[in-house]
Design a protein around this motif. Sequence first.
Motif, PDB file in Angstrom:
ATOM      1  N   ARG A  73      85.932  34.085   5.906  1.00  0.00           N
ATOM      2  CA  ARG A  73      86.381  32.936   7.088  1.00  0.00           C
ATOM      3  C   ARG A  73      85.271  31.544   7.164  1.00  0.00           C
ATOM      4  N   ILE A  74      86.939  30.912   6.215  1.00  0.00           N
ATOM      5  CA  ILE A  74      87.130  29.838   5.548  1.00  0.00           C
ATOM      6  C   ILE A  74      87.957  29.291   6.709  1.00  0.00           C
ATOM      7  N   GLY A  75      87.611  28.339   8.118  1.00  0.00           N
ATOM      8  CA  GLY A  75      88.797  27.713   8.691  1.00  0.00           C
ATOM      9  C   GLY A  75      89.577  26.385   8.297  1.00  0.00           C
ATOM     10  N   VAL A  76      91.245  26.518   8.127  1.00  0.00           N
ATOM     11  CA  VAL A  76      91.537  26.211   7.001  1.00  0.00           C
ATOM     12  C   VAL A  76      93.006  25.177   8.659  1.00  0.00           C
ATOM     13  N   VAL A  77      92.855  23.657   8.666  1.00  0.00           N
ATOM     14  CA  VAL A  77      92.985  22.733   9.344  1.00  0.00           C
ATOM     15  C   VAL A  77      94.598  22.153   8.424  1.00  0.00           C
ATOM     16  N   PRO A  78      96.387  22.359   8.652  1.00  0.00           N
ATOM     17  CA  PRO A  78      97.167  22.265   7.957  1.00  0.00           C
ATOM     18  C   PRO A  78      97.162  21.124   8.724  1.00  0.00           C
ATOM     19  N   GLN A  79      98.153  20.034   7.675  1.00  0.00           N
ATOM     20  CA  GLN A  79      97.828  18.710   7.493  1.00  0.00           C
ATOM     21  C   GLN A  79      98.877  18.215   7.203  1.00  0.00           C
ATOM     22  N   GLY A 210     100.257  24.922  14.446  1.00  0.00           N
ATOM     23  CA  GLY A 210      98.717  25.163  13.534  1.00  0.00           C
ATOM     24  C   GLY A 210      98.350  26.606  13.319  1.00  0.00           C
ATOM     25  N   THR A 211      98.320  26.957  14.815  1.00  0.00           N
ATOM     26  CA  THR A 211      97.212  27.796  15.734  1.00  0.00           C
ATOM     27  C   THR A 211      97.643  28.936  15.486  1.00  0.00           C
TER      28      THR A 211
END
Length: 474
Positions: A73-79, A210-211
């Motif tokens: 459950r680690i948040g992931v921010v795409p770039q 990316g959501t």
Amino acid sequence: MDRNGIQHGNARAVAVTALTELLGPKGLLTAAPDCARYASDQSGLPGALPLAVLRPASTDEVSQALALCSRYRIGVVPQGGRTGLSGGACSAEGAVVLSTERMAGIAEIDREAMTLTAWAGTPLETVQEAARTVGLDYPVDIGARGTATIGGTIATNAGGIRVLQHGMTRANVLGLEAVLADGSVVSRLGKTVKDNSGFDLKQLFIGSEGTLGIVTRAVLQLCRQVPQSALALFALPDHAAALACLAAARRRFGSRITAFEGMWPDYWEFVCHATSLASPPMAGRHGFYLLIEVEAGSEGAEDELEAFFAELFEAGLAEDGVLAKSVAEMRALWRVREAVGEADEGFGPHINFDIGLSPSALGRFCDAADVLLAGMLEAKGTLKVGHVGDGNVHLLVAHDGSGRAEERIEAAVYGLLRDWNGAVTAEHGIGRIKARWIGHSRTPEELAMMRGLKAQFDPLGILNPGALFADPER
């Protein structure tokens, strides 16, 4: 676990260890100095220091990395290229960043099918240049073409200067591959133009920021490369004249209009006179400035545009004009329009509104916005420039730099936009900056459907937490 679905405590360390084993030293950054440059995009919104930066080199590595992040459950921010202006690529607290920079390159060009398959981390300009080597072109074009990536343009459904002729990004994507939050891979990299086999699932990912999933590859629809075009700048009395010019241009040139860009007097004065961002290509002051580019027809494109100007002048729609006679002159004219990308420093603290309306309402809305802002002590000036043909204006509003000024100006402009049935973003995306205002352009029923899709695709809420929705669903 916090309200964004991000895990805390020892789970972070365990997750980073597992990700390190998966991606190796080239595929994972953890040192603070290395991670710091991935915290934010070009929006000006400060992002948090990423827990780590994931740099996968394949779809399989993205899949395994997301499966691990889902497990812990680690948040992931795409770039991608971090050129976004809405904060969509800014790191969330306690999240990892997943950069596609190592997933770059052209996988295939199919000249007969007029398609190009590219990895998500490939810069837009690289795609354009590759297509041109075989006499074709990829028509989506934005000022940040050298840095913006294909994955980023798909995630935000980028528009740019050729929308009038070729549409937004979603109209130019035939197939794509995406990885869901649990690591599942959805891959349909087909080149079929006509396909009515049920839902067009790729459209769910285009513009979803990316959501819902992370795009890894895409099949892009190419068009023929135009060997010659002509560019002219017309000075007009007002925006209403620009709409009349658009109608006349459609009658004369049809689908050969590649760009139809507008600049209001406040913008012209700033970039050509108050600053040295661009040299004024014509003398005098006018009520509106129009930049039009057309493909060559059966006769010389320059001759066609010259005859078109004569028609407009005779009708009282154009007051002056400049026709580019060389590549250097074309670049100089485009320089005036694209100088908005360098206006931030000279204009001081400001809000960059990316507004979409019906093209027929654009001028009247801008007049109403000017009246509204003139009555606000917090507003210190405006710049207006945009894509007149598709109803998109970039409204920059200067203020005193205070949070109160930002709050009051945003509430006033977005409130006016809601009354005009406009879009709070036409091409930059919602990101984090505009998440609180999405309800001004979407009904409660529409938002409920969007949240339902988010819950189905990403039930734990780990993908780009805080983006698009003001209160992320888990």
